[in-house]
Design an enzyme around this catalytic site. Structure first.
Site, PDB file in Angstrom:
ATOM      1  CD  GLU A  45      -2.940   1.118   2.575  1.00  0.00           C
ATOM      2  OE1 GLU A  45      -3.968   1.624   2.669  1.00  0.00           O
ATOM      3  OE2 GLU A  45      -2.146   0.779   3.456  1.00  0.00           O
ATOM      4  CE  LYS A 126      -7.928   1.400   3.212  1.00  0.00           C
ATOM      5  NZ  LYS A 126      -6.678   1.683   4.253  1.00  0.00           N
ATOM      6  CB  CYS A 161      -4.749  -1.349   4.448  1.00  0.00           C
ATOM      7  SG  CYS A 161      -4.336  -1.159   6.224  1.00  0.00           S
TER       8      CYS A 161
END
Length: 314
Positions: A45, A126, A161
């Site tokens: 990430e 995200k 994540c």
């Protein structure tokens, strides 16, 4: 599509708050993985320019650092990205690259899917930054619900994540028929004063669940932190922060079994696995959560497909 694929999961320390250094290191890793025969390469990430110290310092105390971070985040349409795309094309690999995307006045936790021609075939953000991440990064919109791109090496997926903790998002990716999933993570530790579900061990298990539920191969790709990186990141001292450390890279098969030994938590490296996509069939025969082991007449998922926009023209 070839059923036999060599996959590579990257565990490495970012070049903290250094866009040009991060691009150079990314290109070096791509060439290294390709030189070892990899077809699909997954990155951690926000590998460019690294995962910042937002959990450890106050927003006010972090102002100068985050100003620098903004300047060293990467634009999707940029000379830096063109250099990465050229390296991917020259290496004939498929990569999922995690980076902090700078777009106008905002930052996003982004993943670009770049195929062996050097083209960005998919780009996502995200959909919900985690906890204090919301102070710095914006939300991805409906177009980021698509998390899988087709390739010559199978259908390649990716999440960032704690997106792996969202059951509905995982479920929608399974519906997209993911073969190989890139689980992108920052450095993680087990913090005694914090919650177990945010530990390195739990993060690895979230990724393993994805492999089992989706009957897909999962590349757990993680950052590490060194003493030098800690200073560059302006992190305070913590008893639980073992340095070098923070990594937990491993590759899981479609039944959830580890295909590699976990890399040393504080060492840079690349985990490799030679996989056969046909192994997904064996796992799917037992567990197909979007097929024979589902009950859509009782439980189903509603998905928004149109990305939201701040301005609408009539």
């Amino acid at each position: 599509m070839s059923p036999k694929v060599k996959v590579a999961a990257v565990q490495a320390e970012p070049v903290w708050n250094d866009l040009q250094g991060g691009v150079a290191k990314t290109i070096s890793i791509i060439k290294d993985a390709a030189g070892n025969g990899a077809n699909v390469v997954g990155f951690p990430e926000v590998f460019i320019p690294g995962y910042p110290c937002i959990w450890a310092n106050s927003a006010i105390g972090n102002v100068s650092f985050m100003n620098e971070y903004f300047e060293n985040s990467m634009e999707k349409e940029s000379d830096e990205m063109e250099r990465i795309k050229a390296a991917v094309r020259e290496s004939s690999v498929f990569i999922v690259l995690g980076y902090s995307e700078r777009y106008k006045g905002s930052l996003y936790i982004a993943q670009s899917f770049i195929d062996s021609t050097g083209s960005i075939v998919h780009h996502r953000r995200k959909i919900k930054p985690t906890h204090v991440e919301r102070s710095y990064w914006g939300d991805g919109q409906a177009d980021s619900l698509i998390s899988v791109a087709p390739s010559a090496f199978g259908n390649i997926g990716g999440l960032n994540c704690w997106e792996h903790s969202q059951p509905l998002l995982r479920y929608y990716e399974y519906l997209q028929n993911v073969d190989i999933h890139v689980a992108s993570w920052p450095c993680m530790w087990n913090v005694p004063s914090w919650t177990y579900h945010s530990s390195d061990e739990a993060s690895g298990r979230f990724s393993q669940v994805m492999a089992m539920e989706g009957a897909c191969f999962v590349l757990v790709c993680t950052q590490i932190q060194t003493t030098e990186g800690k200073a560059r990141s302006k992190l305070p001292d913590f008893d639980w922060m073992k340095l070098p450390g923070g990594g937990f890279t491993v590759i899981f098969g479609p039944d959830g079994a580890p295909l590699t030994e976990p890399l040393d938590t504080g060492v840079e490296g690349i985990a490799y696995a030679d996989i056969d996509l046909k192994d997904r069939i064996k796992a799917k025969q037992n567990l197909d959560v979007v097929g024979h082991y589902s009950r859509p007449d009782l439980l189903s998922l509603q998905v928004t497909t149109e990305a939201a926009a701040p301005v609408h023209f009539k």
